[in-house]
Write an enzyme that holds these catalytic residues in place. Structure first.
Site, mmCIF file in Angstrom:
data_model
loop_
_atom_site.group_PDB
_atom_site.id
_atom_site.type_symbol
_atom_site.label_atom_id
_atom_site.label_comp_id
_atom_site.label_asym_id
_atom_site.label_seq_id
_atom_site.Cartn_x
_atom_site.Cartn_y
_atom_site.Cartn_z
ATOM 1 N N GLY A 30 -2.785 -6.805 5.914
ATOM 2 C CA GLY A 30 -3.823 -6.098 6.659
ATOM 3 C C GLY A 30 -4.677 -7.014 7.513
ATOM 4 O O GLY A 30 -5.179 -6.614 8.568
ATOM 5 N N THR A 71 0.898 -1.131 0.000
ATOM 6 C CA THR A 71 0.000 0.000 0.000
ATOM 7 C C THR A 71 0.944 1.189 0.000
ATOM 8 O O THR A 71 2.148 1.016 -0.029
ATOM 9 C CB THR A 71 -0.876 -0.063 1.264
ATOM 10 O OG1 THR A 71 -1.660 1.103 1.337
ATOM 11 C CG2 THR A 71 -0.074 -0.118 2.528
ATOM 12 N N LEU A 126 -11.910 -5.730 2.499
ATOM 13 C CA LEU A 126 -11.214 -4.540 2.984
ATOM 14 C C LEU A 126 -9.910 -4.981 3.624
ATOM 15 O O LEU A 126 -9.899 -5.941 4.398
ATOM 16 C CB LEU A 126 -12.030 -3.788 4.039
ATOM 17 C CG LEU A 126 -13.397 -3.241 3.635
ATOM 18 C CD1 LEU A 126 -13.966 -2.408 4.780
ATOM 19 C CD2 LEU A 126 -13.319 -2.413 2.369
HETATM 20 N N1 GLY Z 1 -1.963 -3.492 3.955
HETATM 21 C C1 GLY Z 1 -2.704 -3.462 2.755
HETATM 22 C C2 GLY Z 1 -3.749 -4.494 2.654
HETATM 23 O O1 GLY Z 1 -3.778 -5.449 3.422
HETATM 24 O O2 GLY Z 1 -4.585 -4.371 1.757
#
Ligand code: GLY
Length: 311
Positions: A219, A165, A194
């Site tokens: 994430g 990201t 997400l």
């Molecule tokens: N850190 C970015 C994602 O997991 O989409």
């Protein structure tokens, strides 16, 4: 003043530093920089250069936080929108809400005049299609997308291709902190997934009194551990910046179920310190730093975390 961003920030880091030097508000400075990253097709994890979801459609996540007020705006799984961090900022500034997702976020983008963008590059579409053709049977390909997608999340979804990201953190001339994130998320992710980039406390957090933090890579882990909030809360409780980041790493290392992968934590504190720690990353991780007194932003190397669980 301090500006910290991950390696993908290269198209915008100088503009953010120049704006901070000229005493712009921190949020203005980092949003200007992140917009360049979102438009740069060579950055293969953000904006036009990102990868689509399992259905071959682009879905973007972004978040912003104003450390002066702890105001947050974020958008998740929003289609056809570049720059998406600017949309997250508009959520914070124009709505009583904190987060919008999907078609609601796109509708809001229409209302504030952000044009619809076909953000899927031909090269990204080709790589996605080749992946489908490699993994699906002839019958599945003929029926696609009217087949169960969940089994494909084990075979098609490709966190190796993009775990990244872009994240920007800063403390401006008035000692106010801000955080911003933007990503297209994992390549070939399940539609509607997400990551942490639109989740305040997970992918980003800023409180000008103590510090700010933002994460890249997996994430799914930083959401479970509220990693960015953990770092800032630990500083509030008296931890040094390094100890606060180490505490957050220990919490990540305690996870032993679910999808486990690398995480990079970027953090600054109110004393002007910075820390970037990589956890479970096989390669060296670099980041951008600019501080008052430096002529230009410099590319530095992150500290690899050493936890008992890793050793
Ligand atoms: N850190 C970015 C994602 O997991 O989409």
């Amino acid at each position: 003043m301090i500006l910290l961003a991950n390696s993908e920030a290269w198209p915008g880091i100088s503009e953010s530093a120049d704006l901070l030097k000229s005493r712009s508000a921190g949020l203005d400075a980092i949003l200007a920089g992140i917009a360049h990253v979102e438009r740069e097709t060579k950055v293969r994890s953000v904006g036009y250069g990102g990868w689509p979801n399992m259905l071959g459609r682009m879905e973007f996540d972004a978040g912003v936080m104003d450390g002066a007020t702890r105001g947050v705006g974020s958008v998740g799984a929003v289609p056809e929108t570049v720059p998406v961090a600017a949309l997250a900022r508009a959520v914070m500034e124009r709505l009583p809400h904190v987060t919008l997702t999907g078609e609601g976020a796109r509708r809001f983008a229409d209302e504030i005049g952000l044009p619809r963008e076909e953000a899927l590059l031909e090269d990204s579409r080709r790589v996605w299609r080749e992946r489908l053709e490699k993994e699906l049977s002839r019958e599945e390909l003929a029926a696609f997308p009217d087949i169960p997608l969940a089994p494909l999340s084990r075979t098609i979804t490709d966190p190796e291709r993009v775990r990244d990201t872009t994240v920007f953190l800063c403390r401006d001339a008035k000692d106010q902190m801000a955080a911003a994130t933007s990503t297209s998320g994992w390549a070939w992710k399940y539609p509607g997934r997400l990551g942490d980039s639109p989740i305040a406390g997970a992918g980003f957090y800023a409180d000008s009194r103590y510090g700010a933090a933002a994460c890249t890579h997996t994430g799914e882990m930083t959401i479970r551990c509220a990693t960015s909030r953990t770092v800032v809360l630990a500083i509030k409780l008296g931890f040094t910046l390094v100890d606060a980041v180490d505490l957050a790493v220990e919490e990540l290392a305690e996870l032993d179920t679910g999808f486990l992968g690398p995480v990079v934590i970027h953090a600054i504190d109110a004393g002007g310190n910075h820390e970037v720690t990589s956890f479970r990353c096989q390669d060296a991780i670099t980041y951008w730093l600019w501080k008052e007194g430096m002529a230009e932003p410099e590319l530095r190397t992150a500290r690899p975390a050493h936890t008992q669980r890793e050793n």
